[in-house]
Motif scaffolding. Structure first.
Motif, mmCIF file in Angstrom:
data_model
loop_
_atom_site.group_PDB
_atom_site.id
_atom_site.type_symbol
_atom_site.label_atom_id
_atom_site.label_comp_id
_atom_site.label_asym_id
_atom_site.label_seq_id
_atom_site.Cartn_x
_atom_site.Cartn_y
_atom_site.Cartn_z
ATOM 1 N N GLN A 59 -5.576 -33.802 1.944
ATOM 2 C CA GLN A 59 -5.922 -32.575 2.666
ATOM 3 C C GLN A 59 -4.771 -32.285 3.616
ATOM 4 O OE1 GLN A 59 -8.796 -30.913 1.843
ATOM 5 N NE2 GLN A 59 -9.192 -32.569 0.382
ATOM 6 N N GLU A 60 -3.962 -31.280 3.288
ATOM 7 C CA GLU A 60 -2.770 -31.011 4.082
ATOM 8 C C GLU A 60 -2.327 -29.569 3.877
ATOM 9 O OE1 GLU A 60 -0.232 -33.883 2.197
ATOM 10 O OE2 GLU A 60 0.525 -32.389 0.790
ATOM 11 N N GLN A 61 -1.477 -29.100 4.765
ATOM 12 C CA GLN A 61 -0.986 -27.732 4.668
ATOM 13 C C GLN A 61 -0.249 -27.493 3.354
ATOM 14 O OE1 GLN A 61 2.270 -26.225 4.740
ATOM 15 N NE2 GLN A 61 3.355 -28.181 4.600
ATOM 16 N N HIS A 62 -0.522 -26.346 2.755
ATOM 17 C CA HIS A 62 0.216 -25.889 1.577
ATOM 18 C C HIS A 62 0.648 -24.440 1.816
ATOM 19 C CE1 HIS A 62 -1.111 -29.499 -0.536
ATOM 20 N NE2 HIS A 62 -0.272 -29.186 -1.498
ATOM 21 N N ALA A 63 1.421 -24.265 2.890
ATOM 22 C CA ALA A 63 1.925 -22.960 3.282
ATOM 23 C C ALA A 63 0.764 -22.010 3.619
ATOM 24 C CB ALA A 63 2.835 -22.379 2.202
ATOM 25 N N ALA A 64 1.042 -20.716 3.637
ATOM 26 C CA ALA A 64 0.041 -19.744 4.072
ATOM 27 C C ALA A 64 -0.820 -19.226 2.932
ATOM 28 C CB ALA A 64 0.742 -18.566 4.765
ATOM 29 N N HIS A 65 -0.519 -19.629 1.685
ATOM 30 C CA HIS A 65 -1.201 -19.011 0.554
ATOM 31 C C HIS A 65 -2.060 -19.968 -0.270
ATOM 32 C CE1 HIS A 65 2.533 -20.665 -1.027
ATOM 33 N NE2 HIS A 65 2.003 -20.631 -2.236
ATOM 34 N N LEU A 119 1.471 -33.410 9.426
ATOM 35 C CA LEU A 119 0.699 -33.261 10.655
ATOM 36 C C LEU A 119 1.334 -32.269 11.623
ATOM 37 C CD1 LEU A 119 -0.363 -36.974 11.244
ATOM 38 C CD2 LEU A 119 -1.891 -35.046 10.798
ATOM 39 N N PHE A 120 2.595 -31.906 11.415
ATOM 40 C CA PHE A 120 3.216 -30.889 12.271
ATOM 41 C C PHE A 120 2.502 -29.556 12.125
ATOM 42 C CE2 PHE A 120 5.233 -29.977 8.235
ATOM 43 C CZ PHE A 120 5.392 -28.602 8.238
ATOM 44 N N ALA A 121 1.856 -29.330 10.973
ATOM 45 C CA ALA A 121 1.133 -28.088 10.730
ATOM 46 C C ALA A 121 -0.370 -28.368 10.769
ATOM 47 C CB ALA A 121 1.545 -27.490 9.385
ATOM 48 N N ALA A 122 -0.886 -28.937 9.686
ATOM 49 C CA ALA A 122 -2.298 -29.318 9.636
ATOM 50 C C ALA A 122 -2.489 -30.275 8.476
ATOM 51 C CB ALA A 122 -3.209 -28.098 9.468
ATOM 52 N N ALA A 123 -3.179 -31.356 8.726
ATOM 53 C CA ALA A 123 -3.492 -32.342 7.692
ATOM 54 C C ALA A 123 -4.599 -33.240 8.207
ATOM 55 C CB ALA A 123 -2.262 -33.177 7.330
ATOM 56 N N VAL A 124 -5.306 -33.863 7.280
ATOM 57 C CA VAL A 124 -6.211 -34.959 7.600
ATOM 58 C C VAL A 124 -5.638 -36.158 6.867
ATOM 59 C CG1 VAL A 124 -8.552 -35.846 7.496
ATOM 60 C CG2 VAL A 124 -8.176 -33.388 7.804
ATOM 61 N N SER A 125 -4.974 -37.028 7.614
ATOM 62 C CA SER A 125 -4.164 -38.070 6.999
ATOM 63 C C SER A 125 -4.709 -39.461 7.279
ATOM 64 C CB SER A 125 -2.727 -37.971 7.531
ATOM 65 O OG SER A 125 -1.911 -38.996 7.006
ATOM 66 N N LEU A 126 -4.630 -40.305 6.250
ATOM 67 C CA LEU A 126 -4.884 -41.728 6.419
ATOM 68 C C LEU A 126 -3.541 -42.444 6.556
ATOM 69 C CD1 LEU A 126 -7.534 -42.362 3.594
ATOM 70 C CD2 LEU A 126 -7.940 -41.728 5.983
ATOM 71 N N SER A 127 -3.493 -43.474 7.374
ATOM 72 C CA SER A 127 -2.278 -44.280 7.428
ATOM 73 C C SER A 127 -2.095 -44.978 6.086
ATOM 74 C CB SER A 127 -2.370 -45.316 8.543
ATOM 75 O OG SER A 127 -3.323 -46.320 8.201
ATOM 76 N N ALA A 128 -0.878 -45.425 5.823
ATOM 77 C CA ALA A 128 -0.616 -46.135 4.570
ATOM 78 C C ALA A 128 -1.505 -47.372 4.468
ATOM 79 C CB ALA A 128 0.860 -46.511 4.486
ATOM 80 N N ALA A 129 -1.663 -48.086 5.584
ATOM 81 C CA ALA A 129 -2.481 -49.299 5.576
ATOM 82 C C ALA A 129 -3.945 -48.978 5.307
ATOM 83 C CB ALA A 129 -2.325 -50.039 6.902
ATOM 84 N N THR A 130 -4.430 -47.876 5.898
ATOM 85 C CA THR A 130 -5.833 -47.499 5.689
ATOM 86 C C THR A 130 -6.072 -47.076 4.243
ATOM 87 O OG1 THR A 130 -6.123 -46.821 7.984
ATOM 88 C CG2 THR A 130 -7.659 -45.905 6.382
ATOM 89 N N LEU A 131 -5.191 -46.232 3.689
ATOM 90 C CA LEU A 131 -5.362 -45.819 2.296
ATOM 91 C C LEU A 131 -5.290 -47.019 1.365
ATOM 92 C CD1 LEU A 131 -5.722 -43.688 0.135
ATOM 93 C CD2 LEU A 131 -3.255 -43.250 0.219
ATOM 94 N N GLN A 132 -4.380 -47.936 1.628
ATOM 95 C CA GLN A 132 -4.286 -49.130 0.797
ATOM 96 C C GLN A 132 -5.565 -49.948 0.889
ATOM 97 O OE1 GLN A 132 -0.539 -51.214 1.016
ATOM 98 N NE2 GLN A 132 -1.557 -53.180 0.707
ATOM 99 N N ALA A 133 -6.124 -50.058 2.109
ATOM 100 C CA ALA A 133 -7.370 -50.812 2.287
ATOM 101 C C ALA A 133 -8.539 -50.123 1.591
ATOM 102 C CB ALA A 133 -7.659 -50.979 3.777
ATOM 103 N N VAL A 134 -8.590 -48.774 1.673
ATOM 104 C CA VAL A 134 -9.661 -48.036 1.004
ATOM 105 C C VAL A 134 -9.591 -48.250 -0.505
ATOM 106 C CG1 VAL A 134 -10.495 -45.717 0.430
ATOM 107 C CG2 VAL A 134 -9.946 -46.295 2.800
ATOM 108 N N LEU A 135 -8.399 -48.128 -1.066
ATOM 109 C CA LEU A 135 -8.243 -48.323 -2.509
ATOM 110 C C LEU A 135 -8.576 -49.752 -2.905
ATOM 111 C CD1 LEU A 135 -4.986 -46.253 -3.114
ATOM 112 C CD2 LEU A 135 -7.308 -45.655 -3.829
ATOM 113 N N ALA A 136 -8.185 -50.714 -2.080
ATOM 114 C CA ALA A 136 -8.516 -52.112 -2.373
ATOM 115 C C ALA A 136 -10.026 -52.311 -2.408
ATOM 116 C CB ALA A 136 -7.875 -53.036 -1.340
ATOM 117 N N ASP A 137 -10.736 -51.694 -1.466
ATOM 118 C CA ASP A 137 -12.199 -51.824 -1.440
ATOM 119 C C ASP A 137 -12.844 -51.128 -2.635
ATOM 120 O OD1 ASP A 137 -12.141 -53.327 0.849
ATOM 121 O OD2 ASP A 137 -12.805 -51.716 2.191
ATOM 122 N N VAL A 138 -12.326 -49.953 -2.992
ATOM 123 C CA VAL A 138 -12.866 -49.239 -4.156
ATOM 124 C C VAL A 138 -12.668 -50.070 -5.425
ATOM 125 C CG1 VAL A 138 -12.587 -47.222 -5.644
ATOM 126 C CG2 VAL A 138 -12.632 -46.942 -3.162
#
Length: 255
Positions: free
Chosen positions: A29-35, A80-99
């Motif tokens: 979930q992150e910015q993809h310009a204005a369109h 994040l300079f514009a808009a995003a909902v970001s997971l840290s690399a460690a968090t995403l890796q942990a989420v994928l490991a749990d999945v």
């Protein structure tokens, strides 16, 4: 194709124990310009995955698949300079490991991750490498745009906008004027083949867009989309054939 979120648990577990492949789209979930909407990466990963699965016929010899709900959040700190909902690399890796661990405990021995966001690429690959070292499984990871003869898709430019015009035209707003930066970003056009270069502030400097989206059109999008779908369907078949011996591989752990 079974949908994990729409089936009773016994059907899901039985599919995994029969050797079905669990397939997880991973987006962001992150910015993809204005369109384009912030969920572009997730929406495109889902669209390509579902169209590829529609081309597979388990009754005709193709693998049985269990499609998981897409993971909608990814690693997007560079947006994040514009808009995003970001997971840290460690968090995403942990989420994928749990999945992955959950799927193994639920009876699956084959899992394929299909990524839709460039910032996730190294992380999804590391996740399958680490899990396969620890568990008796066969795992795969790919980014949908990179299969076959796919090249760099850029960001919020011609490639993604064309795909969205084909897959979700109702979500594409008018494309605003775009001015090419005086100095192209090095993350998009590295100075030497195979060389990764990241420089502080590049994404914000170029406005979060790599190329002119006004060159996009729905017909190009349909061609790009069909090529990505066919490549993914082929990759799923190849993964299934290469890992066929693991259908009953190892001793299933009881939990």
């Amino acid at each position: 194709m079974l949908r994990l979120d729409r089936q009773p648990w016994r059907e899901v577990r039985a599919a995994g124990e029969r050797g079905a492949i669990a397939l997880l789209p991973v987006g962001s979930q992150e910015q993809h310009a204005a369109h384009l909407p912030m969920g572009t990466d997730t929406l495109l990963a889902e669209a390509v995955v579902d169209a590829a699965l529609a081309r597979l016929a388990p009754a005709g010899g193709d693998p049985e698949l269990v499609r998981l709900p897409a993971l909608p959040f990814g690693h997007s700190p560079h947006h994040l300079f514009a808009a995003a909902v970001s997971l840290s690399a460690a968090t995403l890796q942990a989420v994928l490991a749990d999945v992955l661990d959950s799927l193994v405990r639920s009876g699956f021995r084959r899992v394929l991750l299909v990524n839709g966001h460039g910032g996730n690429d190294e992380i999804v690959r590391l996740a399958v490498k680490r899990c396969a070292l620890e568990r008796d499984v066969a795992l795969g990871a790919c980014s949908y745009w990179a299969l076959g003869d796919g090249g760099s898709p850029g960001h919020a430019g011609r490639f993604e906008t064309s795909l969205m015009l084909a897959a979700h035209p109702d979500l594409v707003a008018p494309v605003p004027p775009w001015r090419a930066p005086a100095e192209p970003p090095l993350f998009h056009r590295p100075p030497a083949p195979g060389l990764l270069v990241e420089r502080h502030g590049e994404w914000e400097r170029v406005g979060g867009t790599t190329d002119d989206a006004r060159a996009a059109d729905a017909e190009t999008g349909r061609e790009l989309f069909d090529a990505r779908v066919e490549a993914l369907a082929g990759a799923i078949r190849a993964f299934a054939a290469a890992t066929d011996r693991s259908h009953g591989g190892g001793t299933r752990e009881d939990h």
